[in-house]
Design a protein around this motif. Structure first.
Motif, mmCIF file in Angstrom:
data_model
loop_
_atom_site.group_PDB
_atom_site.id
_atom_site.type_symbol
_atom_site.label_atom_id
_atom_site.label_comp_id
_atom_site.label_asym_id
_atom_site.label_seq_id
_atom_site.Cartn_x
_atom_site.Cartn_y
_atom_site.Cartn_z
ATOM 1 N N LYS A 46 0.828 -1.198 0.000
ATOM 2 C CA LYS A 46 0.000 0.000 0.000
ATOM 3 C C LYS A 46 0.867 1.256 0.000
ATOM 4 O O LYS A 46 1.821 1.346 0.778
ATOM 5 N N PRO A 47 0.531 2.211 -0.852
ATOM 6 C CA PRO A 47 1.289 3.468 -0.863
ATOM 7 C C PRO A 47 1.354 4.088 0.538
ATOM 8 O O PRO A 47 0.372 4.084 1.280
ATOM 9 N N GLY A 48 2.542 4.550 0.875
ATOM 10 C CA GLY A 48 2.746 5.195 2.164
ATOM 11 C C GLY A 48 3.276 4.261 3.240
ATOM 12 O O GLY A 48 3.896 4.707 4.205
ATOM 13 N N LYS A 49 3.045 2.953 3.102
ATOM 14 C CA LYS A 49 3.538 1.995 4.087
ATOM 15 C C LYS A 49 5.045 1.817 3.914
ATOM 16 O O LYS A 49 5.600 2.020 2.839
ATOM 17 N N ASP A 50 5.715 1.378 4.991
ATOM 18 C CA ASP A 50 7.174 1.260 4.966
ATOM 19 C C ASP A 50 7.665 0.350 3.842
ATOM 20 O O ASP A 50 8.609 0.695 3.131
ATOM 21 N N THR A 51 7.034 -0.818 3.673
ATOM 22 C CA THR A 51 7.492 -1.745 2.635
ATOM 23 C C THR A 51 7.338 -1.140 1.244
ATOM 24 O O THR A 51 8.176 -1.341 0.376
ATOM 25 N N TYR A 52 6.289 -0.402 1.034
ATOM 26 C CA TYR A 52 6.070 0.292 -0.240
ATOM 27 C C TYR A 52 7.181 1.311 -0.455
ATOM 28 O O TYR A 52 7.753 1.415 -1.543
ATOM 29 N N ARG A 53 7.499 2.050 0.574
ATOM 30 C CA ARG A 53 8.538 3.072 0.491
ATOM 31 C C ARG A 53 9.905 2.434 0.229
ATOM 32 O O ARG A 53 10.702 2.964 -0.547
ATOM 33 N N HIS A 54 10.180 1.286 0.850
ATOM 34 C CA HIS A 54 11.450 0.594 0.614
ATOM 35 C C HIS A 54 11.569 0.182 -0.859
ATOM 36 O O HIS A 54 12.622 0.355 -1.476
ATOM 37 N N ARG A 56 9.951 1.464 -3.444
ATOM 38 C CA ARG A 56 10.052 2.652 -4.296
ATOM 39 C C ARG A 56 11.438 3.293 -4.209
ATOM 40 O O ARG A 56 11.882 3.941 -5.143
ATOM 41 N N ALA A 57 12.148 3.052 -3.123
ATOM 42 C CA ALA A 57 13.507 3.575 -2.980
ATOM 43 C C ALA A 57 14.519 2.730 -3.764
ATOM 44 O O ALA A 57 15.658 3.154 -3.952
ATOM 45 N N GLY A 58 14.088 1.535 -4.234
ATOM 46 C CA GLY A 58 14.971 0.733 -5.072
ATOM 47 C C GLY A 58 15.206 -0.695 -4.631
ATOM 48 O O GLY A 58 15.899 -1.443 -5.327
ATOM 49 N N ALA A 59 14.672 -1.106 -3.486
ATOM 50 C CA ALA A 59 14.864 -2.487 -3.051
ATOM 51 C C ALA A 59 14.188 -3.439 -4.037
ATOM 52 O O ALA A 59 13.033 -3.240 -4.394
#
Length: 160
Positions: A46-54, A56-59
């Motif tokens: 889900k957008p905004g959740k930590d895993t989503y952010r990780h 989107r950062a390139g993981a």
């Protein structure tokens, strides 16, 4: 090696509903089951959740883990072969896939009279058929309304 059985059939034939009954029966018998659902598209993060952010950062791989469950999200942009997916599954007696009709694992086809009376797989690929109508096949045929006989078959023929 953990046995893998693929449940295949046309869309909306009742594969998931039947698998719910079968998994319940196998679990009641003490058999530990893993399920792999093959689909064309899904969104879990889900957008905004930590895993989503990780991600989107390139993981390229993100794992989320808690005391109750764990999920591995692969953002490689390519579909993983079934053998690669099953290789990471441990601690179960049987792996069931829903889908993978073009895969090389033994298959059980689910058929429903109102959807189609023609099989999607060749009989050579099938170890059994589940249907709600009489079907002349050279493999065991099980009724769509009763998962107990197929659970017996899996327990005594596949799991031995």
């Amino acid at each position: 090696m953990i046995p893998v059985i693929s449940f295949v059939g046309r869309s909306n034939v009742g594969k998931t509903t039947y698998l719910e009954k079968l998994i319940t029966e196998l679990t009641r018998r003490g058999i530990k089951v893993a399920v792999i659902k093959h689909t064309q598209h899904f969104e879990m993060d889900k957008p905004g959740k930590d895993t989503y952010r990780h991600a989107r950062a390139g993981a390229s791989t993100v794992v989320i883990s808690s005391p109750e469950k764990m999920a591995l999200l692969d953002y490689s942009g390519q579909e993983r072969p079934l053998d690669e997916i099953t290789a990471v599954i441990t601690g179960v007696d049987l792996i069931i896939t829903e889908g993978y009709k073009h895969g090389d694992k033994p298959k059980i086809e689910v058929c429903r009279r109102e959807t189609s009376q023609e099989l999607v797989c060749s009989l050579e690929e099938l170890v059994a058929v589940v249907a709600d109508f009489p079907l002349e096949v050279d493999v065991p045929r099980f009724d769509l309304d009763d998962a107990v006989p197929l659970a017996d078959f899996l327990q005594y023929k596949i799991l031995k």
